[in-house]
Write a protein that holds these residues in place. Sequence first.
Motif, short mmCIF file in Angstrom:
data_model
loop_
_atom_site.label_atom_id
_atom_site.label_comp_id
_atom_site.label_asym_id
_atom_site.label_seq_id
_atom_site.Cartn_x
_atom_site.Cartn_y
_atom_site.Cartn_z
N CYS A 55 0.85 -1.20 0.00
CA CYS A 55 0.00 0.00 0.00
C CYS A 55 0.88 1.24 0.00
N LEU A 56 0.34 2.31 -0.55
CA LEU A 56 0.99 3.62 -0.49
C LEU A 56 0.17 4.52 0.41
N VAL A 57 0.86 5.32 1.23
CA VAL A 57 0.22 6.36 2.03
C VAL A 57 0.95 7.67 1.78
N ALA A 58 0.28 8.78 2.08
CA ALA A 58 0.85 10.09 1.77
C ALA A 58 2.00 10.48 2.70
N ASP A 59 1.89 10.14 3.97
CA ASP A 59 2.87 10.64 4.95
C ASP A 59 2.79 9.84 6.25
N ASP A 60 3.64 10.24 7.22
CA ASP A 60 3.68 9.57 8.52
C ASP A 60 2.32 9.60 9.22
N ARG A 61 1.64 10.71 9.13
CA ARG A 61 0.33 10.85 9.78
C ARG A 61 -0.65 9.81 9.26
N MET A 62 -0.67 9.62 7.95
CA MET A 62 -1.56 8.63 7.35
C MET A 62 -1.12 7.22 7.71
N LEU A 63 0.16 7.00 7.82
CA LEU A 63 0.69 5.70 8.20
C LEU A 63 0.10 5.26 9.54
N LYS A 64 -0.03 6.18 10.48
CA LYS A 64 -0.53 5.87 11.82
C LYS A 64 -1.97 5.37 11.80
N LYS A 65 -2.70 5.70 10.76
CA LYS A 65 -4.08 5.24 10.61
C LYS A 65 -4.14 3.72 10.35
N TYR A 66 -3.07 3.18 9.77
CA TYR A 66 -3.09 1.78 9.31
C TYR A 66 -2.19 0.83 10.11
N VAL A 67 -1.38 1.38 11.01
CA VAL A 67 -0.47 0.55 11.80
C VAL A 67 -0.68 0.92 13.27
N LYS A 68 -1.02 -0.08 14.10
CA LYS A 68 -1.31 0.21 15.52
C LYS A 68 -0.10 0.80 16.24
N GLN A 69 1.08 0.24 16.00
CA GLN A 69 2.28 0.71 16.68
C GLN A 69 3.43 0.76 15.67
N ILE A 70 3.87 1.97 15.35
CA ILE A 70 4.97 2.14 14.40
C ILE A 70 6.28 2.10 15.18
N PRO A 71 7.14 1.13 14.89
CA PRO A 71 8.44 1.10 15.59
C PRO A 71 9.22 2.38 15.27
N GLU A 72 9.87 2.94 16.28
CA GLU A 72 10.61 4.19 16.09
C GLU A 72 11.66 4.07 15.00
N VAL A 73 12.25 2.89 14.89
CA VAL A 73 13.28 2.69 13.87
C VAL A 73 12.71 2.88 12.46
N ALA A 74 11.43 2.65 12.28
CA ALA A 74 10.80 2.82 10.96
C ALA A 74 10.94 4.26 10.49
N LEU A 75 10.63 5.19 11.34
CA LEU A 75 10.71 6.60 10.96
C LEU A 75 12.16 7.01 10.70
N ASN A 76 13.08 6.43 11.47
CA ASN A 76 14.50 6.70 11.23
C ASN A 76 14.93 6.18 9.86
N ILE A 77 14.51 4.97 9.54
CA ILE A 77 14.84 4.38 8.23
C ILE A 77 14.29 5.25 7.11
N LEU A 78 13.04 5.66 7.24
CA LEU A 78 12.42 6.48 6.20
C LEU A 78 13.12 7.83 6.04
N ASP A 79 13.64 8.37 7.14
CA ASP A 79 14.36 9.65 7.09
C ASP A 79 15.71 9.54 6.39
N ILE A 80 16.41 8.42 6.58
CA ILE A 80 17.77 8.33 6.04
C ILE A 80 17.89 7.61 4.70
N THR A 81 16.88 6.86 4.32
CA THR A 81 17.00 6.10 3.07
C THR A 81 16.94 7.04 1.87
N ASP A 82 17.71 6.71 0.85
CA ASP A 82 17.72 7.55 -0.36
C ASP A 82 17.07 6.84 -1.54
N LYS A 83 16.44 5.69 -1.28
CA LYS A 83 15.72 5.00 -2.35
C LYS A 83 14.36 4.55 -1.82
#
Length: 186
Positions: A55-83
Motif C-alpha cells: 500500500c501507499l500512504v501520503a505521509d507519517d500521519r496517514m501511516l498511523k491510521k493503518y499501523v497500531k504501533q509504528i516502531p521508532e526505527v521505521a521513521l529513522n529508516i524512512l528519514d535516512i534512506t535515499d531510495k
Amino acid sequence: MIGEINNALQILKEGGLILYPTDTVWGIGCDAANTEAVKKIYALKQRVDSKALICLVADDRMLKKYVKQIPEVALNILDITDKPTTIIYDDAQNLAPNLIAEDGTIAIRIPDDEFCFQLCRRLNGAIVSTSANISGYPTPNSFKEIQQEVLKGVDYVVNLHREKNCNKPSSIIKLSNNGVVKIIRE
C-alpha cells in the motif's frame, strides 16, 4: 496533473482499479480499504490472495491510521534512506481484511512522487500498489511493456509519465514490534 488525479480518484471511490505510475514501477491500484476492489486486483493479477500486496500512504500521519504501533526505527529508516523503501509492519488496521497478511502484517510505502502523494491525500487513505503484471510474468520497466490483459483489466489508465522507464521495485524491510529487522528485498 489535477485532471488525472480527479479521474483516478473518481474510479477509486467507485471501487474500481487504476493503472498508474509510482515512484518505482507502474502499479495497479485501488482503495486499500475496499475489500471488493482488492479482490479485483487479485483476480486481474491471477494471484493467490495469501500473497500480500503493498500500500501507499501520503505521509507519517496517514501511516498511523493503518499501523497500531509504528516502531521508532521505521521513521529513522524512512528519514535516512535515499531510495524507495517499503516497510512491513505488525498489527495492521483499518484496511480491507483481504489485504492484511495472515500474520496481521501490512507492507506500506510513503512514495516520493507528487501524483501518488496527492492521490492518497485526496482519497484520504491508502492505495494498493502492486506491479502492473500478471503473476509469474516480469515486472514491466515501462508503460509500453504492460500486458494488454492488464491494460484492459483496469477501469482507468493514468495518462502521466508513459514515456519514462521505471526504476526498480522498492526495497522491502520487515520491522517487527519485538525489534527484529529483516531485509526482504534490497
